[in-house]
Design a protein around this motif. Sequence first.
Motif, PDB file in Angstrom:
ATOM      1  N   LEU A 127      -5.770   9.639   8.974  1.00 56.50           N
ATOM      2  CA  LEU A 127      -6.134  10.999  10.611  1.00 56.50           C
ATOM      3  C   LEU A 127      -5.776  10.245  12.060  1.00 56.50           C
ATOM      4  O   LEU A 127      -5.828  10.283  12.660  1.00 56.50           O
ATOM      5  N   GLY A 128      -5.460   8.649  11.809  1.00 53.65           N
ATOM      6  CA  GLY A 128      -4.953   8.357  13.490  1.00 53.65           C
ATOM      7  C   GLY A 128      -6.830   7.687  13.829  1.00 53.65           C
ATOM      8  O   GLY A 128      -7.368   8.011  13.129  1.00 53.65           O
ATOM      9  N   CYS A 129      -6.599   7.389  15.140  1.00 53.58           N
ATOM     10  CA  CYS A 129      -7.841   6.292  15.960  1.00 53.58           C
ATOM     11  C   CYS A 129      -7.846   7.170  16.813  1.00 53.58           C
ATOM     12  O   CYS A 129      -6.249   7.742  17.738  1.00 53.58           O
ATOM     13  N   ASP A 130      -8.899   6.722  17.397  1.00 53.32           N
ATOM     14  CA  ASP A 130      -9.847   7.740  19.228  1.00 53.32           C
ATOM     15  C   ASP A 130      -9.105   6.460  20.121  1.00 53.32           C
ATOM     16  O   ASP A 130      -8.400   5.544  19.775  1.00 53.32           O
ATOM     17  N   ALA A 131      -9.597   6.792  21.233  1.00 53.09           N
ATOM     18  CA  ALA A 131      -8.981   6.034  22.339  1.00 53.09           C
ATOM     19  C   ALA A 131      -9.642   4.600  22.365  1.00 53.09           C
ATOM     20  O   ALA A 131      -9.500   3.721  22.410  1.00 53.09           O
ATOM     21  N   LEU A 132     -11.042   4.364  21.272  1.00 54.67           N
ATOM     22  CA  LEU A 132     -11.035   2.895  20.968  1.00 54.67           C
ATOM     23  C   LEU A 132     -10.815   2.480  20.146  1.00 54.67           C
ATOM     24  O   LEU A 132     -11.399   1.408  19.725  1.00 54.67           O
ATOM     25  N   GLY A 133      -9.652   2.974  18.992  1.00 51.10           N
ATOM     26  CA  GLY A 133      -9.311   2.937  17.759  1.00 51.10           C
ATOM     27  C   GLY A 133     -10.355   2.937  17.330  1.00 51.10           C
ATOM     28  O   GLY A 133      -9.561   2.365  15.800  1.00 51.10           O
ATOM     29  N   ARG A 134     -11.188   3.652  17.235  1.00 50.69           N
ATOM     30  CA  ARG A 134     -11.619   3.680  15.950  1.00 50.69           C
ATOM     31  C   ARG A 134     -11.732   5.473  14.935  1.00 50.69           C
ATOM     32  O   ARG A 134     -10.291   5.612  15.349  1.00 50.69           O
ATOM     33  N   ASP A 135     -11.487   4.987  13.370  1.00 51.68           N
ATOM     34  CA  ASP A 135     -10.681   5.618  12.475  1.00 51.68           C
ATOM     35  C   ASP A 135     -11.306   6.687  12.717  1.00 51.68           C
ATOM     36  O   ASP A 135     -12.402   7.586  12.463  1.00 51.68           O
ATOM     37  N   ILE A 136      -9.855   8.072  12.540  1.00 53.26           N
ATOM     38  CA  ILE A 136     -10.954   9.708  13.019  1.00 53.26           C
ATOM     39  C   ILE A 136     -11.394  10.024  12.433  1.00 53.26           C
ATOM     40  O   ILE A 136     -12.758  10.557  12.105  1.00 53.26           O
ATOM     41  N   LEU A 137     -11.059   9.477  10.354  1.00 51.09           N
ATOM     42  CA  LEU A 137     -11.307   9.877   9.269  1.00 51.09           C
ATOM     43  C   LEU A 137     -12.920   9.665   9.007  1.00 51.09           C
ATOM     44  O   LEU A 137     -14.000  10.596   8.876  1.00 51.09           O
ATOM     45  N   SER A 138     -13.188   8.343   9.287  1.00 51.01           N
ATOM     46  CA  SER A 138     -14.317   7.995   9.065  1.00 51.01           C
ATOM     47  C   SER A 138     -15.198   8.642  10.108  1.00 51.01           C
ATOM     48  O   SER A 138     -16.585   9.191   9.309  1.00 51.01           O
ATOM     49  N   ARG A 139     -14.858   8.652  11.325  1.00 45.82           N
ATOM     50  CA  ARG A 139     -15.597   9.516  12.231  1.00 45.82           C
ATOM     51  C   ARG A 139     -16.070  10.494  11.577  1.00 45.82           C
ATOM     52  O   ARG A 139     -17.070  11.071  11.922  1.00 45.82           O
ATOM     53  N   ILE A 140     -14.932  11.539  11.281  1.00 42.62           N
ATOM     54  CA  ILE A 140     -15.519  13.042  10.901  1.00 42.62           C
ATOM     55  C   ILE A 140     -16.333  12.871  10.102  1.00 42.62           C
ATOM     56  O   ILE A 140     -17.170  13.549   9.508  1.00 42.62           O
ATOM     57  N   ILE A 141     -15.452  12.231   8.466  1.00 39.41           N
ATOM     58  CA  ILE A 141     -17.138  11.455   7.484  1.00 39.41           C
ATOM     59  C   ILE A 141     -18.533  11.216   7.960  1.00 39.41           C
ATOM     60  O   ILE A 141     -19.508  12.032   7.528  1.00 39.41           O
ATOM     61  N   TYR A 142     -18.498  10.811   9.224  1.00 40.04           N
ATOM     62  CA  TYR A 142     -19.984  10.519   9.281  1.00 40.04           C
ATOM     63  C   TYR A 142     -19.953  12.085  10.461  1.00 40.04           C
ATOM     64  O   TYR A 142     -21.979  12.006  10.191  1.00 40.04           O
ATOM     65  N   GLY A 143     -19.525  12.312  11.400  1.00 34.99           N
ATOM     66  CA  GLY A 143     -19.985  13.145  11.682  1.00 34.99           C
ATOM     67  C   GLY A 143     -20.714  14.401  10.509  1.00 34.99           C
ATOM     68  O   GLY A 143     -21.696  15.452  11.092  1.00 34.99           O
ATOM     69  N   ALA A 144     -19.778  15.154   9.082  1.00 32.88           N
ATOM     70  CA  ALA A 144     -20.742  15.828   8.686  1.00 32.88           C
ATOM     71  C   ALA A 144     -22.414  15.463   8.368  1.00 32.88           C
ATOM     72  O   ALA A 144     -22.970  16.663   8.497  1.00 32.88           O
ATOM     73  N   ARG A 145     -22.666  14.353   9.287  1.00 36.28           N
ATOM     74  CA  ARG A 145     -23.818  14.147   8.595  1.00 36.28           C
ATOM     75  C   ARG A 145     -24.667  14.831   9.704  1.00 36.28           C
ATOM     76  O   ARG A 145     -25.470  15.247   9.470  1.00 36.28           O
ATOM     77  N   ILE A 146     -24.328  14.655  10.997  1.00 37.76           N
ATOM     78  CA  ILE A 146     -25.354  15.375  12.263  1.00 37.76           C
ATOM     79  C   ILE A 146     -25.031  16.605  12.058  1.00 37.76           C
ATOM     80  O   ILE A 146     -25.749  17.270  11.733  1.00 37.76           O
ATOM     81  N   SER A 147     -24.099  17.186  11.962  1.00 38.27           N
ATOM     82  CA  SER A 147     -23.779  19.149  12.110  1.00 38.27           C
ATOM     83  C   SER A 147     -24.636  19.507  10.422  1.00 38.27           C
ATOM     84  O   SER A 147     -25.183  20.301  10.897  1.00 38.27           O
ATOM     85  N   ILE A 148     -24.458  18.759   9.324  1.00 37.36           N
ATOM     86  CA  ILE A 148     -24.931  19.185   8.288  1.00 37.36           C
ATOM     87  C   ILE A 148     -26.698  19.317   8.754  1.00 37.36           C
ATOM     88  O   ILE A 148     -27.121  20.130   8.183  1.00 37.36           O
ATOM     89  N   PHE A 149     -26.652  17.731   9.025  1.00 38.66           N
ATOM     90  CA  PHE A 149     -28.515  17.724   8.621  1.00 38.66           C
ATOM     91  C   PHE A 149     -28.631  18.242  10.219  1.00 38.66           C
ATOM     92  O   PHE A 149     -29.571  19.188   9.766  1.00 38.66           O
ATOM     93  N   ILE A 150     -28.207  19.126  11.233  1.00 43.88           N
ATOM     94  CA  ILE A 150     -29.023  19.923  12.142  1.00 43.88           C
ATOM     95  C   ILE A 150     -28.542  21.680  11.944  1.00 43.88           C
ATOM     96  O   ILE A 150     -29.882  21.864  11.785  1.00 43.88           O
TER      97      ILE A 150
END
Lengths: 335, 301
Positions: free
Chosen positions: B82-105
């Motif tokens: 899904l491409g990368c953000d302004a710091l070159g981080r993988d967006i897909l991986s961040r979405i997958i890890y972001g799911a942890r935050i959303s679901i946990f909270i």
Amino acid sequence: MSFGKLIERLAQLIPVLLGVSVIVFFMMALTPGDPVEIMIGDSNVTLEQEARLRSDLGLDRPPVERFFVFLKNAVSGDFGLSFYHRRPVSEVIAERLPATIELSLVALLLALFTSVPLGVLAAVWKNTFLDRLATVGSLFGVSLPGFWFGILLLMLFSVRLHILPVSGRIGYEFEVAPITHLLLIDTLLQGRFDAFANALKHIIMPAVVLGLPMAAILTRVTRTSMLEVLSQDYIIFAEAKGLSRRRILVRHALKNALIPTVTVAALQTGSLLGGNMIVETVFGWPGLGRLVVESIFLRNYPLVQAAVLLYAVTYVTLNFLADILYTVLNPRVRL
Amino acid sequence: MSGALARAAGGGKMADESPFRRNIRLFLSSRLSTVSAAVVLGFVVLAVAAPLFAPQDPNETDLLRRLQPPVWMAGGEWGYLLGCDALGRDILSRIIYGARISIFIGIFVVLMATCIGIVAGLAAGYLRGWTDVVISRLVDILLGFPYLIFAIALIAMMGPGLQNLLLALVYKEWVVPCRLVRGETLAAREVEYVEAARALGASRRHIMLREILPNILSPVIVVSTIRVAHVIILEASLSFLGLGVQPPTASWGSMVADGRSYMLESWWVSTFPGLAILLLVLAINVASQGLRDAFDPKFHD
């Protein structure tokens, strides 16, 4: 509703408003970070000057005493100085308030004018394509994160198509003399249709984003209550009498079906207040919501305090009005 | 009594079915509900096993991949779907890890709030008197604040961060189950079986937890599931404003906010995390609607 009941309900508001002010005051009073130090910033000030500023602001007195001073001042609309603007908080808020009111009103109107027809038609044509569209649409409406939807609209209409402005309330080339401070009305009153069109272009996207969740909820409420009304005996009787479908809907059904819609609309208007912060931030709308968000990062606490209290009081009032409205419209409910 | 009714209505094989199992069967008989529940479950699995699914390290920056487009566009790479953000981080991986935050909270806040709300609501509804006055007044006062504004004000005071975010949301969220439980308890305390238990000399605690609670639990569960969706959107909104989980931890709301600065050229930075929020919240909303239809006897005909 009798006058006595009305007074009773009004009296019930007092402990709530008092409790709300206690929470707002202590939220800010217990905030880490000394307001005097924030005010002084990097400027060179002697310790005596600092102490004097502290006592001028009343910050050297105990919290309980400060609360009563805060309450007394709040009632007269005095919320102290905005650290950042170096002007009275009430003045800064008053400047930003019309933009927020205008945005909320347009969002409210948009929500009402889409949801009521859609909800009614979905009920009348139950289980048709339109009904399903309304159901799916309202599910999306409550599930869409507003800030993201706003950015998508910006990317499409401002960045790609260049047909709507990215931010602000009106183009810089327009100077509108303030009458009501609501630009859409002021421009019309002065017959300046080019300025009106420009203001309309600015408000349309934020208003759509702000109004969408409300429209979604109201569509559902209208549909449900319309379905209920349509199954009532008096509607079946009117049909049996041979009245036209249109006449039944407009004259008999709609009037009763809209009672819940109006009540929920009044309740939901309160929730527009929170949405304002997000929408104003996304669209650079110069209203109170964005001011509050900015003030938090600037640690401009007197302003945050005043705004939160203002929001809460408005919210309580709106809920109260919704309650009254429901009783007045619905004679079967006796409080 | 509802068991007897179900037996009479269902007959045959379903005669021995418990009401709970019947409700679950009703829920699964709707294809839309099943699909939504599967989507929610999928997100949960993704969140729990994030390291297994994420193709890249979510926090690894790579300036050579700054704003790299998704794989189907010119310049995209399979490793960075899904491409990368302004710091070159993988967006897909961040979405997958972001799911942890959303679901946990979402789950943590609603779970905590429901526990507090059940205790407070039972106490207010069953004990009445001063307990009820104090709890109900507190509820009224908290209802006097628009949700987002209350959370924003609290976080402004306590400072941003995961722990304060959780607290700010729980402080307000418990009001929802509390009101519901109080109302249901008020109705339940007059019912025969509760009176019978009282007459037999059962303790107040026993009556509240063993007699009333099991009978009012299903509306509470249904409402809780809808509230999870609500809390997830709130968390995302707060993170969008910069008041939620702090960087570099991936959170969907702050990812959308990051992409705002690059929306002229790099639309993917904001679009995909927002899509994830929409998908999860939509799935929860649809599933909980199905749950309500299945568990609410009014809809059984």
